[in-house]
Design an enzyme around this catalytic site. Structure first.
Site, PDB file in Angstrom:
ATOM      1  N   ARG A 188      35.923  44.606  38.089  1.00  0.00           N
ATOM      2  CA  ARG A 188      36.192  44.864  36.671  1.00  0.00           C
ATOM      3  C   ARG A 188      37.167  46.008  36.373  1.00  0.00           C
ATOM      4  O   ARG A 188      37.346  46.363  35.216  1.00  0.00           O
ATOM      5  CB  ARG A 188      34.902  45.113  35.896  1.00  0.00           C
ATOM      6  CG  ARG A 188      33.945  43.942  35.923  1.00  0.00           C
ATOM      7  CD  ARG A 188      32.993  43.959  34.758  1.00  0.00           C
ATOM      8  NE  ARG A 188      32.353  45.233  34.588  1.00  0.00           N
ATOM      9  CZ  ARG A 188      31.887  45.676  33.426  1.00  0.00           C
ATOM     10  NH1 ARG A 188      32.015  44.955  32.338  1.00  0.00           N
ATOM     11  NH2 ARG A 188      31.301  46.841  33.352  1.00  0.00           N
ATOM     12  N   ASP A 189      37.785  46.584  37.393  1.00  0.00           N
ATOM     13  CA  ASP A 189      38.773  47.621  37.106  1.00  0.00           C
ATOM     14  C   ASP A 189      39.871  47.619  38.159  1.00  0.00           C
ATOM     15  O   ASP A 189      40.252  48.675  38.680  1.00  0.00           O
ATOM     16  CB  ASP A 189      38.102  48.992  37.024  1.00  0.00           C
ATOM     17  CG  ASP A 189      39.007  50.035  36.360  1.00  0.00           C
ATOM     18  OD1 ASP A 189      39.936  49.629  35.616  1.00  0.00           O
ATOM     19  OD2 ASP A 189      38.794  51.236  36.576  1.00  0.00           O
ATOM     20  N   ILE A 190      40.389  46.441  38.457  1.00  0.00           N
ATOM     21  CA  ILE A 190      41.488  46.346  39.416  1.00  0.00           C
ATOM     22  C   ILE A 190      42.779  46.754  38.709  1.00  0.00           C
ATOM     23  O   ILE A 190      43.172  46.160  37.712  1.00  0.00           O
ATOM     24  CB  ILE A 190      41.601  44.917  39.970  1.00  0.00           C
ATOM     25  CG1 ILE A 190      40.328  44.564  40.745  1.00  0.00           C
ATOM     26  CG2 ILE A 190      42.826  44.780  40.862  1.00  0.00           C
ATOM     27  CD1 ILE A 190      40.259  43.127  41.174  1.00  0.00           C
ATOM     28  N   ASN A 194      43.538  51.785  41.789  1.00  0.00           N
ATOM     29  CA  ASN A 194      42.366  51.440  42.595  1.00  0.00           C
ATOM     30  C   ASN A 194      42.688  50.537  43.782  1.00  0.00           C
ATOM     31  O   ASN A 194      41.800  49.921  44.360  1.00  0.00           O
ATOM     32  CB  ASN A 194      41.298  50.785  41.714  1.00  0.00           C
ATOM     33  CG  ASN A 194      40.676  51.781  40.762  1.00  0.00           C
ATOM     34  OD1 ASN A 194      40.687  52.987  41.016  1.00  0.00           O
ATOM     35  ND2 ASN A 194      40.146  51.297  39.654  1.00  0.00           N
ATOM     36  N   THR A 227      40.996  48.959  31.210  1.00  0.00           N
ATOM     37  CA  THR A 227      42.213  49.602  31.686  1.00  0.00           C
ATOM     38  C   THR A 227      43.359  48.848  31.023  1.00  0.00           C
ATOM     39  O   THR A 227      43.649  47.708  31.395  1.00  0.00           O
ATOM     40  CB  THR A 227      42.350  49.526  33.216  1.00  0.00           C
ATOM     41  OG1 THR A 227      41.263  50.243  33.818  1.00  0.00           O
ATOM     42  CG2 THR A 227      43.655  50.169  33.666  1.00  0.00           C
TER      43      THR A 227
END
Length: 667
Positions: A188-190, A194, A227
């Site tokens: 959920r935060d690629i 990261n 993001t």
């Protein structure tokens, strides 16, 4: 001999500077509240220099005395919620609401460790060795990665990477996603920060702080993790359907950034006006197969994306030329149209138990569609109407047997609609299909369209079964509905996030003049003075935050969103998050709804035209027709439940309509 607290090599203690990296022995951290080098955590980990810090934590170099390896230690240290006396390890908490926020974040921090530790053996996922609570906070012990984040690599390489580099990164992250998705976890935060490129050539997926279990009940109650540029539209809603395709969107957005040098347009903005340019437009060196893959992976509709990371990896490896989202939409529509018309033909041809007359007329209506039929349709000059009906017609005429049906779509000014329609009603010049809501109270000359209610599954629509029993149902049919809503300016209304409204109850709050009969009239509310006016000045006062509240139909929200974005000069996503929200109006304990887009067929139409008109209207009620009318062209809210689910998925500000399908007092 001593061990350097930066590179952890051994050197002679007589030296004050490490000959390997230049670290000065005894140097204090640059930021006073960071843990001092040399501190030992949990009787095992020797803290070294600071690797980095952000809003939620600090990451340190460290040495594991038990395993004798270089590790990284991530400390939960949310700025603004805690403090520390320099030279100590204990974290000092602030009081009140901030302490609650701290513990909520601590739970999330520990969740990151629990989610990541199970993947410790995968070469493309950062290894977690240990995690524990200490010093009034928590720590995650992970492998030390020697290299650079993709974000920093892009900076060093001038903002872009070539096709091979981009493909290699994608394949590695696909392998990581295949592993975590197989275990029911979403990252959920690629984003480029990261993804880590190690000096040994390995690519690692890091930072699982936003990860969630992907199971049935929890899917609808996840926190909102955003993001900008990389989060798909479903992540802008706390209650949404998120699955492996959520991570697929983010990864393809990273690929977009790599090959174009440009951060993608925020997905929420795209749902209103999709200005995302294809990568090949921004960089002519992008190969067409990669362009297609990226755009498919970034489709706003989850159903159009790759179904799995493995499928995306295969497409990259084979340089597969997949369909662009718009091409896939056309193909799916064509398949669904064929199935839809086939079902209608079977239904209309069955006639069992209905009676010979009804059976005969239904069969003739199919014959009419397969013959030549020229239909005239009058629509209003409302923005988007012409584009919507043109697109609907293009899809409809591809239906088997409907290719000889011609639609003459005539746009009429709303201010002149009633007068013009009255002048031709009952004559051969009357359009075959027209909107009765602009025709005043003149119901003469309207054909009986009751056959429509018997030709469709009424349970697939919100409120249509209820409507079919009303006295006007045989003469006019709604294509949508609306819900009375109050739009709230957060900075003006006094209702902050901690005291957020969930509904606006008319009985207990002063909105003078609002009655059930007044819905769907739009009311402008400022300083408790209400009037039914949706003038440009009313909306202007609201978006400029000179007014507290605006009472309007839920379908107006995109117009209000756009005006808010123009007023603030910010992106739509930031406007939505920061300035206002919407809640339903309740009257006598129920929400207030109204049928919209009322459509009728002329009694003067010939048999072929009448039959063709009936089937065209049934198509307008299909999920394809409703999608074009309501989701793509913002007409009102879809009656069709399948289309309504997609509508709610993309339109986060009015997600409350999703729970009110069967709970409105309809007028």
């Amino acid at each position: 001999m001593i061990r350097c607290l930066k590179c952890f090599n051994i050197f002679d203690e007589e030296y004050e500077v490490c000959p390997h990296c230049g670290y000065i022995v005894g140097a204090l951290p640059e930021i006073a509240y960071h843990i001092y080098p040399g501190t030992i955590l949990n009787d095992r980990y020797v803290i070294g220099t600071t690797l980095g810090h952000g809003g939620f934590g600090i990451t340190y170099n460290a040495w594991d005395q038990q395993l004798n390896i270089h590790v990284a230690v991530k400390e939960y240290f949310p700025s603004g919620l805690v403090n520390r006396i320099p030279g100590t390890s204990e974290v000092l908490l602030l009081s009140g609401e901030k302490q609650k926020q701290y513990y909520d974040g601590l739970k999330q921090f520990m969740n990151e460790a629990k989610q990541t530790v199970q993947f410790a053996g995968h070469p493309n996922i950062v290894h977690i060795y240990d995690y524990f609570e200490k010093n009034n906070t928590a720590y995650i012990i992970m492998e030390y990665l020697d290299g650079i984040s993709l974000k920093e690599l892009l900076k060093q390489w001038g903002g872009k990477l070539d096709t091979q580099q981009t493909s290699d990164i994608c394949i590695s992250i696909c392998d990581a996603l295949t592993e975590i998705h197989k275990n029911g976890v979403l990252h959920r935060d690629i984003n480029p920060s990261n993804i880590f490129i190690c000096l040994n050539g390995q690519t690692k997926l890091i930072d699982f702080g936003s990860a969630r279990i992907s199971d049935s009940e929890d899917e609808r109650t996840r926190s909102v993790i955003i993001t900008p540029g990389y989060a798909p539209p479903e992540q802008y809603r706390a209650k949404s359907r998120q699955d492996s395709r959520t991570d697929i969107y983010a990864l393809c957005a990273v690929l977009y950034r790599c090959v174009t040098g440009v951060k993608p347009v925020e997905s929420l903005d795209r749902t209103v006006d999709d200005t995302l340019e294809s990568p090949i437009v921004l960089n002519e060196e992008v190969e067409d197969w990669l362009d297609m893959i990226i755009m498919r992976g970034m489709a706003l509709n989850q159903e159009l994306r790759f179904k799995s990371a493995e499928e995306l990896k295969t497409a990259i490896l084979e340089h597969r030329k997949v369909q662009y989202p718009e091409e896939r939409i056309k193909q799916l529509k064509k398949f669904r149209l064929i199935a839809f018309v086939s079902a209608i033909v079977l239904l209309l041809g069955a006639g069992g138990g209905i009676g010979a007359w009804f059976y005969h007329n239904r069969t003739k209506s199919i014959a009419g569609i397969r013959a030549e039929a020229e239909l005239t349709v009058w629509i209003s000059d409302k923005e988007g109407s012409l584009n919507a009906f043109n697109e609907i017609y293009e899809d409809f005429k591809e239906t088997e047997g409907a290719e000889k049906i011609t639609l003459d779509i005539v746009q009429v000014k709303e201010s002149e609609y009633e007068e013009k329609l009255s002048g031709v009603m009952g004559t051969d010049e009357c359009p075959d299909i027209f909107f009765t809501e602009f025709a005043g109270e003149n119901y003469d000359g309207l054909a009986d369209i009751s056959i429509i209610y018997d030709s469709i599954d009424l349970s697939a629509y919100s409120y249509l079964d209820e409507y079919s029993k009303t006295k006007n149902a045989s003469k006019m049919l709604p294509l949508g509905y609306d819900v009375a809503s109050v739009f709230v300016n957060k900075s003006k209304s006094g209702f902050n996030d901690d005291d957020r409204l969930t509904e606006f109850t008319v009985e207990t709050q002063d909105i003078s003049g609002l009655t059930a009969g007044a819905v769907p009239s739009f009311a402008y509310i400022a300083e408790k003075n209400a009037g039914f006016d949706v003038s440009d000045s009313a909306i202007s006062d609201f978006v400029s935050q000179d007014a507290e509240l605006l009472l309007a139909g839920a379908s107006e929200y995109k117009n209000i969103q756009n005006e808010c974005a123009k007023s603030t000069g910010e992106s739509l996503a930031k406007t939505v998050a920061g300035n206002y929200y919407a809640v339903p109006v309740t009257l006598n304990g129920k929400g207030c709804g109204v049928y919209t887009d009322m459509l009728s067929v002329s009694a003067s139409s010939k048999e072929n035209e009448y039959n063709a008109a009936i089937l065209f209207i049934v198509y307008l009620l299909s999920d394809q027709g409703q999608d074009i009318l309501h989701i793509q062209n913002n007409s009102s809210l879809p009656l069709n439940k399948t289309a309504a689910e997609r509508f709610v998925e993309y339109n986060s500000m009015i997600s409350y309509i999703g729970s009110s399908y069967e709970g409105l007092d309809m007028r």
